[in-house]
Design a protein around this motif. Sequence first.
Motif, PDB file in Angstrom:
ATOM      1  N   SER A   1       0.947  -1.156  -0.167  1.00  8.96           N
ATOM      2  CA  SER A   1       0.033  -0.094  -0.067  1.00  8.96           C
ATOM      3  C   SER A   1       1.033   1.344   0.036  1.00  8.96           C
ATOM      4  O   SER A   1       1.987   1.413   0.837  1.00  8.96           O
ATOM      5  CB  SER A   1      -0.949   0.076   1.127  1.00  8.96           C
ATOM      6  OG  SER A   1      -1.517   1.242   1.226  1.00  8.96           O
ATOM      7  N   LEU A   2       0.523   2.298  -0.705  1.00  5.93           N
ATOM      8  CA  LEU A   2       1.489   3.634  -0.937  1.00  5.93           C
ATOM      9  C   LEU A   2       0.718   4.460  -0.146  1.00  5.93           C
ATOM     10  O   LEU A   2       1.321   5.632   0.243  1.00  5.93           O
ATOM     11  CB  LEU A   2       1.251   4.100  -2.235  1.00  5.93           C
ATOM     12  CG  LEU A   2       1.868   3.217  -3.166  1.00  5.93           C
ATOM     13  CD1 LEU A   2       2.202   4.059  -4.465  1.00  5.93           C
ATOM     14  CD2 LEU A   2       3.373   2.704  -2.918  1.00  5.93           C
ATOM     15  N   SER A   3      -0.488   3.964   1.039  1.00  9.33           N
ATOM     16  CA  SER A   3      -0.966   5.079   1.910  1.00  9.33           C
ATOM     17  C   SER A   3      -0.128   5.219   3.143  1.00  9.33           C
ATOM     18  O   SER A   3       0.764   3.972   3.847  1.00  9.33           O
ATOM     19  CB  SER A   3      -2.078   4.680   2.451  1.00  9.33           C
ATOM     20  OG  SER A   3      -2.723   5.471   3.325  1.00  9.33           O
ATOM     21  N   ASP A   4       0.462   6.353   3.457  1.00  5.72           N
ATOM     22  CA  ASP A   4       1.334   6.401   4.567  1.00  5.72           C
ATOM     23  C   ASP A   4       0.646   7.166   5.838  1.00  5.72           C
ATOM     24  O   ASP A   4       1.207   7.725   6.759  1.00  5.72           O
ATOM     25  CB  ASP A   4       2.583   7.636   4.221  1.00  5.72           C
ATOM     26  CG  ASP A   4       2.211   8.963   3.644  1.00  5.72           C
ATOM     27  OD1 ASP A   4       0.933   9.152   3.734  1.00  5.72           O
ATOM     28  OD2 ASP A   4       2.926   9.693   3.375  1.00  5.72           O
TER      29      ASP A   4
ATOM     30  N   THR B   1       1.663   4.170   7.918  1.00  7.04           N
ATOM     31  CA  THR B   1       2.833   3.286   7.675  1.00  7.04           C
ATOM     32  C   THR B   1       3.885   4.361   7.094  1.00  7.04           C
ATOM     33  O   THR B   1       3.576   5.221   6.087  1.00  7.04           O
ATOM     34  CB  THR B   1       2.922   2.331   6.587  1.00  7.04           C
ATOM     35  OG1 THR B   1       2.141   1.162   7.137  1.00  7.04           O
ATOM     36  CG2 THR B   1       4.444   1.540   6.282  1.00  7.04           C
ATOM     37  N   PRO B   2       5.095   4.707   7.701  1.00 12.63           N
ATOM     38  CA  PRO B   2       5.891   5.873   7.276  1.00 12.63           C
ATOM     39  C   PRO B   2       6.443   5.707   5.894  1.00 12.63           C
ATOM     40  O   PRO B   2       6.645   4.433   5.319  1.00 12.63           O
ATOM     41  CB  PRO B   2       7.140   5.739   8.297  1.00 12.63           C
ATOM     42  CG  PRO B   2       6.349   5.221   9.452  1.00 12.63           C
ATOM     43  CD  PRO B   2       5.426   4.413   9.009  1.00 12.63           C
ATOM     44  N   TRP B   3       6.576   6.850   5.020  1.00 15.04           N
ATOM     45  CA  TRP B   3       6.882   6.543   3.651  1.00 15.04           C
ATOM     46  C   TRP B   3       8.344   6.008   3.456  1.00 15.04           C
ATOM     47  O   TRP B   3       8.577   5.158   2.498  1.00 15.04           O
ATOM     48  CB  TRP B   3       6.932   7.863   3.195  1.00 15.04           C
ATOM     49  CG  TRP B   3       7.457   7.721   1.523  1.00 15.04           C
ATOM     50  CD1 TRP B   3       8.737   8.197   1.017  1.00 15.04           C
ATOM     51  CD2 TRP B   3       6.657   7.199   0.603  1.00 15.04           C
ATOM     52  NE1 TRP B   3       8.449   7.969  -0.124  1.00 15.04           N
ATOM     53  CE2 TRP B   3       7.609   7.300  -0.560  1.00 15.04           C
ATOM     54  CE3 TRP B   3       5.551   6.753   0.273  1.00 15.04           C
ATOM     55  CZ2 TRP B   3       7.108   6.827  -1.969  1.00 15.04           C
ATOM     56  CZ3 TRP B   3       4.931   6.237  -0.710  1.00 15.04           C
ATOM     57  CH2 TRP B   3       5.800   6.313  -1.982  1.00 15.04           C
ATOM     58  N   ASP B   4       9.284   6.034   4.236  1.00 13.50           N
ATOM     59  CA  ASP B   4      10.567   5.540   4.180  1.00 13.50           C
ATOM     60  C   ASP B   4      10.512   3.942   4.351  1.00 13.50           C
ATOM     61  O   ASP B   4      11.346   3.193   3.663  1.00 13.50           O
ATOM     62  CB  ASP B   4      11.286   5.849   5.378  1.00 13.50           C
ATOM     63  CG  ASP B   4      11.221   5.893   6.865  1.00 13.50           C
ATOM     64  OD1 ASP B   4       9.887   5.510   7.119  1.00 13.50           O
ATOM     65  OD2 ASP B   4      11.953   5.563   7.658  1.00 13.50           O
TER      66      ASP B   4
ATOM     67  N   ILE C   1       7.609   2.264   3.270  1.00 13.01           N
ATOM     68  CA  ILE C   1       7.186   1.821   1.809  1.00 13.01           C
ATOM     69  C   ILE C   1       8.213   1.829   0.907  1.00 13.01           C
ATOM     70  O   ILE C   1       8.275   1.004   0.143  1.00 13.01           O
ATOM     71  CB  ILE C   1       5.986   2.921   1.515  1.00 13.01           C
ATOM     72  CG1 ILE C   1       4.888   2.854   2.791  1.00 13.01           C
ATOM     73  CG2 ILE C   1       5.283   2.680   0.294  1.00 13.01           C
ATOM     74  CD1 ILE C   1       3.821   3.927   2.453  1.00 13.01           C
ATOM     75  N   GLU C   2       9.105   2.664   0.727  1.00 14.12           N
ATOM     76  CA  GLU C   2      10.147   2.811   0.087  1.00 14.12           C
ATOM     77  C   GLU C   2      11.053   1.585   0.127  1.00 14.12           C
ATOM     78  O   GLU C   2      11.594   0.914  -0.896  1.00 14.12           O
ATOM     79  CB  GLU C   2      11.227   4.191   0.012  1.00 14.12           C
ATOM     80  CG  GLU C   2      10.555   5.335  -0.319  1.00 14.12           C
ATOM     81  CD  GLU C   2      11.581   6.530  -0.383  1.00 14.12           C
ATOM     82  OE1 GLU C   2      12.553   6.221   0.116  1.00 14.12           O
ATOM     83  OE2 GLU C   2      11.020   7.553  -0.693  1.00 14.12           O
TER      84      GLU C   2
ATOM     85  N   ARG D   1      -2.179  12.846  -1.866  1.00 10.57           N
ATOM     86  CA  ARG D   1      -1.051  11.882  -2.303  1.00 10.57           C
ATOM     87  C   ARG D   1      -1.039  11.971  -3.763  1.00 10.57           C
ATOM     88  O   ARG D   1      -0.472  10.749  -4.341  1.00 10.57           O
ATOM     89  CB  ARG D   1      -0.942  10.582  -1.677  1.00 10.57           C
ATOM     90  CG  ARG D   1      -0.922  10.781  -0.004  1.00 10.57           C
ATOM     91  CD  ARG D   1      -0.944   9.183   0.541  1.00 10.57           C
ATOM     92  NE  ARG D   1      -2.275   8.576   0.145  1.00 10.57           N
ATOM     93  CZ  ARG D   1      -2.186   7.614  -0.683  1.00 10.57           C
ATOM     94  NH1 ARG D   1      -1.143   7.296  -1.318  1.00 10.57           N
ATOM     95  NH2 ARG D   1      -3.536   6.954  -1.047  1.00 10.57           N
TER      96      ARG D   1
ATOM     97  N   TYR E   1       2.187  10.051  -5.364  1.00  5.41           N
ATOM     98  CA  TYR E   1       2.763   9.103  -4.771  1.00  5.41           C
ATOM     99  C   TYR E   1       3.165   7.872  -5.916  1.00  5.41           C
ATOM    100  O   TYR E   1       4.072   7.098  -5.694  1.00  5.41           O
ATOM    101  CB  TYR E   1       1.813   8.549  -3.477  1.00  5.41           C
ATOM    102  CG  TYR E   1       2.243   9.096  -2.534  1.00  5.41           C
ATOM    103  CD1 TYR E   1       2.634  10.475  -2.399  1.00  5.41           C
ATOM    104  CD2 TYR E   1       2.203   8.737  -1.253  1.00  5.41           C
ATOM    105  CE1 TYR E   1       2.858  11.288  -1.250  1.00  5.41           C
ATOM    106  CE2 TYR E   1       2.546   9.358  -0.032  1.00  5.41           C
ATOM    107  CZ  TYR E   1       2.816  10.577   0.018  1.00  5.41           C
ATOM    108  OH  TYR E   1       2.930  11.242   1.299  1.00  5.41           O
TER     109      TYR E   1
END
Length: 242
Positions: free
Chosen positions: A132-135, A138-141, A143-144, A167, A170
């Motif tokens: 999921s790309l929702s931050d 969940t922190p973006w780092d 997800i990356e 977003r 994203y």
Amino acid sequence: MGKIFVVGIGPGDSSMMTVQAKNALDSADVIVGYKTYIDLIRADYSDKDFFENGMRGEIERCEKCVEYARDGKTVALICSGDAGVYGMASPLLEVAEKEGFKEVEIIPGVTAALGGAALLGAPLSHDFAVISLSDLLTPWDIIEKRLRAAAEGDFCIAIYNPSSKKRADYLKRACDILLETLPKETACGYVRNIGRDGCEKKLCTLGELSKESVDMFVTVFIGNSQTYISGDVLITPRGYIL
């Protein structure tokens, strides 16, 4: 003492709901859920009582389920897709554990990755990751990190929540990360409004995907090194020798 069913109602209309899910809703005295999902099934269960609320009301929903069940009611907590894939199974179980309530059953459903994959052909026929790309939670780092790991592992990837008003870039950011490892010719596709009015699909390359306009109702599919486009379908071979 009552019971709580946590029910995945599938990604689209009632034809994509499992028999087990329908049986759970039929048996419920009260159906609890996010307003948008309640609206999808309200007409089919007009004899039921409902509790609904909006975004970020997840914990309140879970607490209401336990409250209703302690009063002796059978409760169905609904979510789209599958109850355990970005669904309400884990928060409900956590709340139930905190409250000492044990009469809970999780009812699986067809998640968007599976419903969308079927419309595109067979993009997930080998090992795959769902990200999921929702931050929001969940922190973006992180997800990356997961995107890079999936690309390095040559996984097929299903992406949920690829974009929203807040977003908007994203998906492009995710594609840029994947393009560090994957060639721009990597076969991809996406489906909007799976199983609902306005359902549409598109096949493209990873290079093209980064320029596409998507929203929260889109599920994105990125192939592995063997995935290819054939006509209007996306195919990831299992490895059989033809």
